[in-house]
Design an enzyme around this catalytic site. Structure first.
Site, PDB file in Angstrom:
ATOM      1  CE  LYS A  46      -3.534   2.781   1.110  1.00  0.00           C
ATOM      2  NZ  LYS A  46      -4.279   3.294  -0.058  1.00  0.00           N
ATOM      3  CB  ILE A  72      -8.383   4.208   1.166  1.00  0.00           C
ATOM      4  CG1 ILE A  72      -9.167   3.000   0.617  1.00  0.00           C
ATOM      5  CG2 ILE A  72      -7.644   3.842   2.454  1.00  0.00           C
ATOM      6  CD1 ILE A  72     -10.333   2.537   1.441  1.00  0.00           C
ATOM      7  CB  CYS A 131      -3.420   8.867  -4.747  1.00  0.00           C
ATOM      8  SG  CYS A 131      -4.851   8.678  -3.653  1.00  0.00           S
ATOM      9  CB  ILE A 194      -4.636   2.614 -15.385  1.00  0.00           C
ATOM     10  CG1 ILE A 194      -5.810   1.659 -15.230  1.00  0.00           C
ATOM     11  CG2 ILE A 194      -4.229   2.821 -16.803  1.00  0.00           C
ATOM     12  CD1 ILE A 194      -7.104   2.063 -15.944  1.00  0.00           C
ATOM     13  N   GLY A 247      -5.857  -3.483 -13.841  1.00  0.00           N
ATOM     14  CA  GLY A 247      -7.180  -2.873 -14.008  1.00  0.00           C
ATOM     15  C   GLY A 247      -8.186  -3.969 -14.296  1.00  0.00           C
ATOM     16  N   GLY A 248      -8.798  -4.507 -13.237  1.00  0.00           N
ATOM     17  CA  GLY A 248      -9.892  -5.462 -13.416  1.00  0.00           C
ATOM     18  C   GLY A 248      -9.491  -6.863 -13.811  1.00  0.00           C
ATOM     19  N   GLY A 269      -5.733  -6.635  -8.326  1.00  0.00           N
ATOM     20  CA  GLY A 269      -6.128  -5.710  -7.265  1.00  0.00           C
ATOM     21  C   GLY A 269      -7.458  -6.058  -6.647  1.00  0.00           C
TER      22      GLY A 269
HETATM   23  O1  RRO Z   1      -5.548   5.455  -0.711  1.00  0.00           O
HETATM   24  C1  RRO Z   1      -6.335   5.658  -1.662  1.00  0.00           C
HETATM   25  O2  RRO Z   1      -7.424   6.208  -1.516  1.00  0.00           O
HETATM   26  C2  RRO Z   1      -5.998   5.281  -3.052  1.00  0.00           C
HETATM   27  C3  RRO Z   1      -4.744   5.425  -3.609  1.00  0.00           C
HETATM   28 BR1  RRO Z   1      -3.249   5.939  -2.626  1.00  0.00          BR
HETATM   29  C4  RRO Z   1      -4.545   5.147  -4.993  1.00  0.00           C
HETATM   30  O3  RRO Z   1      -3.452   5.280  -5.554  1.00  0.00           O
HETATM   31  N1  RRO Z   1      -5.626   4.749  -5.701  1.00  0.00           N
HETATM   32  C5  RRO Z   1      -6.833   4.600  -5.157  1.00  0.00           C
HETATM   33  O4  RRO Z   1      -7.793   4.243  -5.847  1.00  0.00           O
HETATM   34  N2  RRO Z   1      -7.014   4.869  -3.822  1.00  0.00           N
END
Ligand code: RRO
Length: 311
Positions: A46, A72, A131, A194, A247-248, A269
């Site tokens: 992460k 997040i 992000c 991506i 991606g998916g 993911g």
């Molecule tokens: O932590 C997040 O909300 C987050 C990150 Br760092 C990212 O690179 N991509 C995403 O969908 N969420």
């Protein structure tokens, strides 16, 4: 024919081309209950920041058609606690680790890069410049070539070793090839394509956005055609630039599609949330497909969809 599953991703030598996607497997502790982490090509952790963060307000996840929306907001323990606790544990598991780093400023990327020197078991650094859930959309570094370049240059200058740098890009741009060129010129050894797409869901009962922060990053099978398009475009323009595709991806056939588009390795993911062993299933299915299609390595299949049509 002898098949070799080994892959070289931007200089990182991996036993197979199937990785976790950053943010979808934490630092591996949960997944390790289901299979040994050394079975993965690598684990991508992460994204870690300089300081600890609680992330955004809840609710911060929502289901979408064939996908998921998250906001997040870079929750995490901060880099020093991560280096003290997570990296030694991952090394003890025999895992190959790709550390994902994220900064709020160019200086943050420089600080994080300096801390990435000489870490046991770390085979590459993913520089998350995409992000979607940062407070200020102007700070999504990968949305402009100049800011993307500045962040990657800071990492390259400060990483201090030959550790490969993989820049993670956003699909929410007009010209992803221009961004890929900028990060490659700045010293990135590869790109991760991506990150999630910026999206929103409104609850038609409450008549409010479902996420507390309103917008979030869309992932899952819904975004696969966007990801395939991005990988294909970047590989066509920059065939020497290694690509980590994602991606998916939920099965070996999805992974194979990314390899054909131009990826040297792929990440799983969102599928991990439904099936913690998804990444192992994808690895085994991909190998079976590559062999049945007559390829002797992943490299041989990389970009195969770009070949000339026979006349
Ligand atoms: O932590 C997040 O909300 C987050 C990150 Br760092 C990212 O690179 N991509 C995403 O969908 N969420």
């Amino acid at each position: 024919m002898i098949f070799s599953s080994a892959t070289n991703l931007a200089g990182a030598v991996l036993p197979n081309p199937v990785l976790t996607a950053s943010g979808c497997a934490g630092s591996g502790k949960e997944l390790a209950q289901f299979f040994p982490l050394r079975e993965l090509g690598a684990i991508v952790t992460k994204s870690i920041m300089v300081k600890a963060r609680n992330g955004r307000d809840t609710p911060r996840m929502a289901e979408t058609p064939s996908g998921m929306l998250n906001s997040i907001g870079l929750q995490g323990p901060g880099v020093d606690a991560f280096l003290e606790n997570d990296i030694p544990w991952l090394a003890s598991q025999g895992a190959r680790t790709i550390v994902s780093i994220a900064g709020e400023s160019v200086e943050d990327y420089a600080i994080l890069a300096r801390k990435m020197r000489n870490l046991s078991g770390v085979v590459a650094i993913e520089v998350n410049i995409s992000c979607p859930n940062v407070e200020n959309r102007g700070m999504v570094f990968s949305c402009q070539p100049e800011t993307a370049r500045a962040a990657i240059e800071a990492v390259r200058r400060n990483i201090g070793s030959e550790l490969p740098i993989i820049a993670k890009l956003s699909p929410d741009v007009t010209d992803i090839v221009a961004i890929a060129k900028a990060v490659s010129d700045a010293g990135a050894d590869g790109v991760a394509l991506i990150n999630t797409l910026l999206g929103m869901v409104i609850d038609t009962n409450t008549m409010f956005p479902k996420l507390a922060q309103k917008t979030g990053g869309l992932s899952g099978p819904a975004i696969r055609p966007v990801a395939i398009r991005a990988v294909y475009q970047v590989h066509a323009a920059l065939p020497q630039l290694p690509i980590l595709g994602m991606g998916g991806i939920t099965n070996g056939r999805d992974a194979f599609e990314f390899i054909l588009a131009g990826a040297s390795a792929i990440s799983v993911g969102t599928a991990n949330f439904g099936n913690p062993s998804a990444v192992i299933k994808v690895r085994d299915e991909l190998e079976t497909i590559l062999i049945s299609q007559g390829f002797s390595s992943v490299q041989e299949a990389t970009g195969f969809a770009h070949r000339e049509l026979p006349s």
